[in-house]
Design an enzyme around this catalytic site. Structure first.
Site, PDB file in Angstrom:
ATOM      1  N   ASN A 153       1.177  -4.262   2.471  1.00  0.00           N
ATOM      2  CA  ASN A 153      -0.076  -4.621   1.733  1.00  0.00           C
ATOM      3  C   ASN A 153      -0.731  -3.295   0.868  1.00  0.00           C
ATOM      4  O   ASN A 153      -0.649  -2.262   1.386  1.00  0.00           O
ATOM      5  CB  ASN A 153      -0.899  -5.413   2.769  1.00  0.00           C
ATOM      6  CG  ASN A 153      -2.407  -5.554   2.028  1.00  0.00           C
ATOM      7  OD1 ASN A 153      -2.098  -6.363   0.958  1.00  0.00           O
ATOM      8  ND2 ASN A 153      -3.289  -5.819   2.599  1.00  0.00           N
TER       9      ASN A 153
ATOM     10  N   ASP B 167      -5.658  -6.039   7.586  1.00  0.00           N
ATOM     11  CA  ASP B 167      -6.006  -4.753   6.956  1.00  0.00           C
ATOM     12  C   ASP B 167      -6.022  -3.701   8.102  1.00  0.00           C
ATOM     13  O   ASP B 167      -6.619  -2.613   7.913  1.00  0.00           O
ATOM     14  CB  ASP B 167      -7.286  -4.871   6.139  1.00  0.00           C
ATOM     15  CG  ASP B 167      -7.395  -5.820   4.967  1.00  0.00           C
ATOM     16  OD1 ASP B 167      -6.229  -6.126   4.533  1.00  0.00           O
ATOM     17  OD2 ASP B 167      -8.674  -6.318   4.762  1.00  0.00           O
TER      18      ASP B 167
ATOM     19  N   HIS C 106      -4.523  -2.322  -0.164  1.00  0.00           N
ATOM     20  CA  HIS C 106      -5.922  -2.656   0.167  1.00  0.00           C
ATOM     21  C   HIS C 106      -6.993  -1.517  -0.669  1.00  0.00           C
ATOM     22  O   HIS C 106      -6.700  -0.557  -0.520  1.00  0.00           O
ATOM     23  CB  HIS C 106      -6.292  -2.864   1.764  1.00  0.00           C
ATOM     24  CG  HIS C 106      -7.776  -3.375   1.987  1.00  0.00           C
ATOM     25  ND1 HIS C 106      -7.935  -4.585   1.927  1.00  0.00           N
ATOM     26  CD2 HIS C 106      -8.780  -2.514   2.466  1.00  0.00           C
ATOM     27  CE1 HIS C 106      -9.281  -4.580   2.282  1.00  0.00           C
ATOM     28  NE2 HIS C 106      -9.775  -3.485   2.593  1.00  0.00           N
TER      29      HIS C 106
ATOM     30  N   SER D 165      -5.291   2.256   0.085  1.00  0.00           N
ATOM     31  CA  SER D 165      -4.282   2.226   0.975  1.00  0.00           C
ATOM     32  C   SER D 165      -3.430   1.338   0.900  1.00  0.00           C
ATOM     33  O   SER D 165      -3.333   0.089   0.658  1.00  0.00           O
ATOM     34  CB  SER D 165      -4.956   1.914   2.285  1.00  0.00           C
ATOM     35  OG  SER D 165      -6.284   2.859   2.596  1.00  0.00           O
TER      36      SER D 165
HETATM   37  C1  GAR Z   1      -6.437  -5.187  -5.630  1.00  0.00           C
HETATM   38  O1  GAR Z   1      -7.445  -4.387  -5.861  1.00  0.00           O
HETATM   39  C2  GAR Z   1      -6.030  -5.268  -4.432  1.00  0.00           C
HETATM   40  O2  GAR Z   1      -6.016  -3.895  -3.737  1.00  0.00           O
HETATM   41  C3  GAR Z   1      -6.778  -6.257  -3.737  1.00  0.00           C
HETATM   42  O3  GAR Z   1      -6.879  -7.327  -4.540  1.00  0.00           O
HETATM   43  C4  GAR Z   1      -6.645  -6.863  -6.139  1.00  0.00           C
HETATM   44  C5  GAR Z   1      -5.423  -7.368  -6.673  1.00  0.00           C
HETATM   45  O4  GAR Z   1      -5.495  -7.032  -7.999  1.00  0.00           O
HETATM   46  N1  GAR Z   1      -6.389  -6.723  -2.655  1.00  0.00           N
HETATM   47  C6  GAR Z   1      -7.098  -7.170  -1.563  1.00  0.00           C
HETATM   48  O5  GAR Z   1      -8.359  -6.844  -1.504  1.00  0.00           O
HETATM   49  C7  GAR Z   1      -6.351  -7.505  -0.370  1.00  0.00           C
HETATM   50  N2  GAR Z   1      -7.146  -7.421   0.892  1.00  0.00           N
HETATM   51  P1  GAR Z   1      -4.241  -7.434  -8.641  1.00  0.00           P
HETATM   52  O6  GAR Z   1      -4.103  -8.773  -8.503  1.00  0.00           O
HETATM   53  O7  GAR Z   1      -4.570  -7.181 -10.277  1.00  0.00           O
HETATM   54  O8  GAR Z   1      -2.962  -6.852  -8.114  1.00  0.00           O
END
Ligand code: GAR
Length: 227
Positions: free
Chosen positions: A111, A149, A113, A140
């Site tokens: 994942n 997480d 995060h 991370s």
């Molecule tokens: C990213 O910032 C990712 O780190 C976060 O969602 C966004 C997705 O962006 N994920 C989380 O918060 C998971 N806990 P993307 O769809 O443009 O890759």
């Protein structure tokens, strides 16, 4: 030397899919991965369009069609397994996962995060970092465990919090770094350099990580290959 067979990867998304795009770009640049499918729990996720543009099979599995998390996660696992992935990547997949699902992909699910874990698990990480007066924030990549997480962190990138930042400005700065660290960690895994050890720690090049790797500490060759 014989070419390495690309590692089949299934990506799970819920939204824009910019991290998915970074992985697609890494594949196009020669990372030994083959994104075998992109699965979204939302039909309107823009990441599905990104996948279609590269002829990557897409699937939508709506959690609304299932009465409970167990039912959805079981169906999701069955769908994922049709593509026989060696690695499942959560790329902005905004679902809490059941223990059964996480166990199914133990050691082969990652994942990304948007925080310097273990700080700011969960949602609204950028605003929470601002509210706490942090001078540094980041992202991370970690192996997924049943703790939300909370899995062992592989690689992090740090960014400064600048005067005048709001959550959107900070998120954009972090996202740019996400697009470097996720392909790097996925490539390490695909190259057989990274695994989750029996001791619960990530092992890189045969050595257990005592602390997460930092993007800034990677030598130019490593980080260049990621962008
Ligand atoms: C990213 O910032 C990712 O780190 C976060 O969602 C966004 C997705 O962006 N994920 C989380 O918060 C998971 N806990 P993307 O769809 O443009 O890759």
């Amino acid at each position: 030397m014989a070419e390495r067979t690309p590692l089949p990867v299934v990506a799970l998304i819920s939204g824009s899919g910019s991290n998915l795009q970074a992985l697609i770009d890494a594949q196009l640049r020669g990372a030994p991965i083959r994104i075998a499918a992109v699965i979204s729990n939302r039909a309107d996720a823009f990441g599905l369009e990104r996948a279609r543009r590269h002829d990557i099979p897409t699937e939508v599995l709506s959690h609304r069609d299932y009465g409970d998390r167990e039912g959805f996660d079981a169906a999701l696992g069955d769908l994922i397994d049709r593509f026989a992935p060696g690695l499942v990547v959560l790329a902005g997949f905004m679902r809490i996962l059941t223990e059964g699902f996480v166990d199914r992909y133990q050691g082969r699910m990652m994942n990304i995060h948007p925080s310097l874990l273990p700080k700011y698990r969960g949602l609204h990480t950028h605003q929470r970092a601002l509210d706490a007066g942090e001078t540094e924030h980041g992202a991370s990549v970690h192996f997924v465990t049943a703790e939300l997480d909370g899995g062992p962190v592989i690689l992090q990138a740090r960014v400064p919090v600048l005067p005048g930042d709001d959550a959107a400005a900070l998120a954009a700065r972090v996202l740019e770094r996400e697009h470097r660290i996720y392909p790097t960690a996925v490539r390490w895994f695909a190259e057989g350099r990274l695994r989750l050890g029996e001791d619960g720690r990530p092992h890189l090049d045969g050595t257990p990580l005592r602390a997460p790797c930092l993007l800034d500490d990677l030598d130019a060759r490593e980080s260049e290959a990621a962008i």
